[in-house]
Write an enzyme that holds these catalytic residues in place. Structure first.
Site, PDB file in Angstrom:
ATOM      1  CD  GLU A  29      46.962  26.768  33.964  1.00 42.09           C
ATOM      2  OE1 GLU A  29      45.781  26.885  34.244  1.00 42.09           O
ATOM      3  OE2 GLU A  29      47.514  25.618  34.426  1.00 42.09           O
TER       4      GLU A  29
ATOM      5  CB  CYS B 197      42.070  33.900  32.512  1.00 43.17           C
ATOM      6  SG  CYS B 197      43.458  33.600  33.789  1.00 43.17           S
TER       7      CYS B 197
END
Length: 469
Positions: free
Chosen positions: A216, A250
């Site tokens: 990720e 993010c």
């Protein structure tokens, strides 16, 4: 004190793998009990978690921690607990006509020991959501948190020790060198959340043992605003997604694409939205500081580089009295060009480059000319334009007429593509990602394939001829 303090990471892996072989696959009741006990412990320690994260950041709103760290995690645990019976149930699969007296199914079984490498920006949610998914799938877990949040890490380790024995869940602390040692262990699966450059190193280390990875990562997530869309609505959503946790998210919007006719109106609306969300400016209680001086220096360096190369930097919102140096004021950057570092690197702070476009096709082309982002956002009611953007771009996930809220949907997979990641978790996809899908065929008392065994004769020739006609 947990035995992990006296064991090396490789020893902990051996301990957990031995326990997995010895104790076998945990039952549905055991998995649900583990998740319930962790849920209870997290809620009981809410104030301590808020205080620890606040201390590690210097200042972070306890409301942000409650919403972004704990609420999302509790919802995720509840989702897994309620749906585990269905997730664990074997799936029936199609059987060819000539084998129809047999049956086929897929059974999902635990992989074994899953390694989790977590980042600093959401040190509870991004550490424990992969962990609870792995536990729900019946695995053991070794967790390596970021060294930049030591107080949160100590508290998380303490909480986990009260819920799990070391041979089921263990925490490995240490700096980047420990992280690289951790990533090279022969896990049955490794989940890494962090930057793309570090993700490449993690994947390379894991490949030595052919360890499958879920990465990720990040990337430059765009937000496209349709021409004529109400800019007060779009700006309020962008401010929320961009400035929560000081922009250190993010999936935060990394840059905005605004129609050239709407630019000035957007800048005014964005400034007003910043004032509305943070009326006391960066000195307010709700505004999160940049984690440390190192990250602040990187962000100010991005602005300096952009300004030196011709960009225009505009401060947004109110200045705020007595704001801490790491409480970085929201900023918009105009005139960004590809030779500027801010155009290439993920920003991870309260800085928003704004670009203009003339047609929706031009906006799509702009996004597609860059590495595939972890998230994409679109503001607009034109369904045809929405469809063009959805079909014409490749990204991890999408939120339409909002930002970051796709991560709160428990039944959607979460993950990147290309430079923004490999694989996805959350939802049924997370359970399956951390399970082995074992295909099982159970032959019936009669099976047509027996007619195709040697010695071959006319019957076999007729059957082959019929099938391949």
């Amino acid at each position: 004190m947990n035995a992990i303090t006296t064991l090396q990471p490789a020893d902990v892996l051996a301990l957990q793998r031995s326990s997995f072989r010895r104790k076998g696959v945990p039952s549905l009741a055991e998995r649900r009990s583990d998740l319930s006990r962790l849920r209870t412990a997290l809620i009981a320690n809410r104030s301590k978690i808020e205080a620890a994260i606040n201390s590690d950041f210097g200042h972070r709103s306890r409301h942000e921690t409650g919403i972004m760290e704990l609420a999302g995690l509790i919802f995720g645990i509840d989702y897994l607990r309620s749906r585990l019976p269905r997730m664990m149930r074997p799936e029936k699969r199609h059987v060819a006509l000539h084998m129809r007296f047999g049956s086929a199914r897929v059974q999902y079984q635990p992989l074994g020991v899953v390694g989790v490498m977590a980042p600093w920006n959401y040190p509870v949610y991004l550490a424990l959501m992969p962990l609870v998914t792995a536990v729900a799938a019946g695995n053991r877990v070794m967790l390596k948190p970021s060294e930049f949040t030591p107080k949160t890490n100590a508290l998380v380790e303490n909480i986990l020790e009260t819920v799990f024995p070391t041979d089921q869940v263990a925490v490995v602390n240490g700096d980047a060198s420990v992280g690289m040692t951790f990533s090279a262990l022969p896990f049955d699966h490794l989940i890494f959340t962090g930057s793309t450059p570090v993700g490449r190193k993690v994947m390379q280390a894991a490949s030595q043992h052919l360890v499958p990875v879920t990465l990720e990562l990040g990337g430059k997530s765009p937000v496209i605003i349709e021409k004529g869309h109400p800019l007060d609505h779009a700006s309020a959503g962008i401010v929320y997604g961009k400035l929560i946790s000081g922009g250190q998210t993010c999936i935060a919007p990394d840059y905005a694409l605004v129609h050239e006719d709407d630019l000035q109106t957007f800048l005014a609306a964005y400034d007003a939205a910043v004032v509305s969300a943070y009326p006391d400016g960066p000195s307010g209680d709700d505004y999160t500081w940049i984690l440390n001086d190192r990250h602040l220096t990187r962000l100010t360096g991005l602005l300096t580089d952009a300004r030196d190369k011709g960009a225009t930097v505009r401060l947004m919102g109110r200045e705020g009295r007595g704001a801490h140096p790491r409480a970085m004021r929201p900023t918009v950057v105009l005139g960004v060009t590809d030779d500027m570092t801010i155009a290439r690197e993920e920003i991870f702070g309260p800085i928003l480059p704004v670009f203009t476009y003339r047609t929706i096709e031009e906006a799509i082309e702009f996004v597609d000319a860059r590495p595939r982002p972890l998230a994409l956002y679109y503001y607009g009611r034109d369904k045809a334009a929405q469809r063009k953007v959805l079909d014409g771009t490749v990204s991890g996930n999408v939120t339409i007429n909002g930002t970051i809220l796709h991560i709160a949907q428990d039944d959607l997979p979460f993950g990147g593509v290309g430079a923004s990641g490999i694989g996805a978790y959350h939802g049924i996809e997370g359970f399956r990602r951390l399970s082995h899908a074992k295909g099982i065929y159970e032959q019936g008392r009669w099976n047509g394939s027996t007619l195709l065994r040697p010695p071959f004769g006319k019957m076999a020739e007729r059957i082959i001829g019929f099938v391949l006609r």
